[in-house]
Scaffold this active site. Sequence first.
Site, short mmCIF file in Angstrom:
data_model
loop_
_atom_site.label_atom_id
_atom_site.label_comp_id
_atom_site.label_asym_id
_atom_site.label_seq_id
_atom_site.Cartn_x
_atom_site.Cartn_y
_atom_site.Cartn_z
N GLU A 1 -91.67 -0.87 -75.47
CA GLU A 1 -92.21 0.29 -74.74
C GLU A 1 -91.74 0.33 -73.29
O GLU A 1 -91.84 -0.66 -72.56
CB GLU A 1 -93.74 0.26 -74.75
CG GLU A 1 -94.37 0.77 -76.03
CD GLU A 1 -95.82 1.17 -75.84
OE1 GLU A 1 -96.09 2.01 -74.95
OE2 GLU A 1 -96.67 0.64 -76.57
N ARG A 2 -91.26 1.49 -72.88
CA ARG A 2 -90.96 1.71 -71.47
C ARG A 2 -92.29 1.73 -70.71
O ARG A 2 -93.33 2.07 -71.25
CB ARG A 2 -90.21 3.02 -71.25
CG ARG A 2 -91.04 4.25 -71.55
CD ARG A 2 -90.35 5.52 -71.12
NE ARG A 2 -91.25 6.67 -71.29
CZ ARG A 2 -90.98 7.90 -70.92
NH1 ARG A 2 -89.83 8.17 -70.35
NH2 ARG A 2 -91.85 8.86 -71.11
N CYS B 1 -99.92 8.72 -74.75
CA CYS B 1 -100.09 7.43 -75.44
C CYS B 1 -101.03 7.67 -76.61
O CYS B 1 -102.20 7.99 -76.41
CB CYS B 1 -100.66 6.39 -74.49
SG CYS B 1 -100.99 4.80 -75.27
N ASN C 1 -88.73 4.90 -75.47
CA ASN C 1 -89.38 3.85 -76.25
C ASN C 1 -88.51 3.57 -77.47
O ASN C 1 -88.05 4.51 -78.14
CB ASN C 1 -90.77 4.30 -76.69
CG ASN C 1 -91.65 4.64 -75.51
OD1 ASN C 1 -92.14 3.76 -74.81
ND2 ASN C 1 -91.86 5.93 -75.27
N ASN D 1 -102.84 -2.69 -79.21
CA ASN D 1 -102.41 -1.97 -78.00
C ASN D 1 -103.65 -1.86 -77.12
O ASN D 1 -104.62 -1.18 -77.48
CB ASN D 1 -101.94 -0.58 -78.41
CG ASN D 1 -100.83 -0.01 -77.55
OD1 ASN D 1 -100.43 1.12 -77.76
ND2 ASN D 1 -100.32 -0.74 -76.58
N CYS E 1 -97.67 0.96 -81.01
CA CYS E 1 -97.38 2.14 -80.19
C CYS E 1 -97.68 3.36 -81.04
O CYS E 1 -97.02 3.60 -82.05
CB CYS E 1 -95.91 2.14 -79.74
SG CYS E 1 -95.45 3.62 -78.82
N GLY E 2 -98.69 4.13 -80.64
CA GLY E 2 -99.15 5.26 -81.44
C GLY E 2 -98.14 6.38 -81.57
O GLY E 2 -97.86 6.86 -82.68
N ASN F 1 -99.13 3.68 -67.19
CA ASN F 1 -98.50 2.53 -67.81
C ASN F 1 -98.85 1.26 -67.04
O ASN F 1 -99.36 1.31 -65.91
CB ASN F 1 -96.98 2.70 -67.84
CG ASN F 1 -96.53 3.71 -68.87
OD1 ASN F 1 -96.96 3.67 -70.01
ND2 ASN F 1 -95.65 4.62 -68.47
#
Length: 262
Positions: free
Chosen positions: A189-190, A74, A172, A13, A199-200, A65
Site C-alpha cells: 500500500e502506498r 480506504c 497500490n 487492516n 486492503c479493501g 494514511n
Amino acid sequence: MKINFLKYQGAGNDFILIDHTANPLENIDSELIERLCNRRFGIGADGLMFVTKHEKYDFEMHYFNADGKLGSMCGNGGRCIVAFAKHLGIIAKETNFLAVDGPHYARISESGEWVDLQMIDVETITKDGEAFILNTGSPHYVALQSDLLNFDVFSKGKTIRYNSTYAEKGINVNFVEDKGDYLFVRTYERGVEDETYACGTGVTAVAMAMAKHKNQSGHIKTDIKVLGGDIKIEFDYDGFKFTNVFLCGPAKLVFEGEIDSI
C-alpha cells in the site's frame, strides 16, 4: 493535549478512530498523525480517521494514511468507521455517509462486527503489460502471481509503486493467486509504504480484474483470503461496467484509550 481514540481492525487492516462530531480537536497536523500511527512510538495503525458531522449525510469520513497525508478512499477503513459510527450511536443498522470519493451506503450486523460497504461503480480497466490498472476509490495495480505465500511482496511492490510510471502519484500494488474456490491476495500500500494485512479497495480491484480476466459476467460473488482473514466481494458486471459493488467483511474494536499528543 489528550486525545481519546478507539482502534479498529478490518481483516488485520488497523485504524485509529477519533470522534470529531462533538468537540473537534485542534492542532492536528500530518506530523502528529504520522506519530500516532507509528508502531513503535505511537498507537500503531495503517491509518487514522476522523468522524465529522455533515448536513446531508449521517457523517463524513476523513482518512489519513500512516504517513500523515490525506488519503484516497480506504475500503476497510470505511467498514471500520461504520462500526465506529454505530458505537457512537450515530447510526443503527444502515447508513449513508460521505467519503473522499463520494457517498457510500453500508449495512451493519446487529453485533456491529460485520459491515457490507457499497463501493463506487467502475467502468475503466486498462493494462500495463499483463497487469490490470483500475481505480476503486484508490488506484490499483493487479498482477497474477504463483506461489504468492512465499513471494517478496514488499520488494516487488515497492519497485512497481516507485517506478517511472507511478512514482509521482503512487499506486497500490496487488498480487493475486487463484486458488479455485477463492482468491489469495497480498498488497503493498502506498501511504503505508509497506505490505498490509488487507486492503479493501485492493481486494475489490482484484475481484474486478479477475472477472475481466476470466470473461465473467452477471452477478458475481468472490471469496478473498488475505493475511488478516476473509473478505467477500460481490457486484454486477455486464462486460463493460461494474455496479452494485459491495465489500463485505469484519470490522472489530481492538481497544480504546487516551494518549498525549506526543
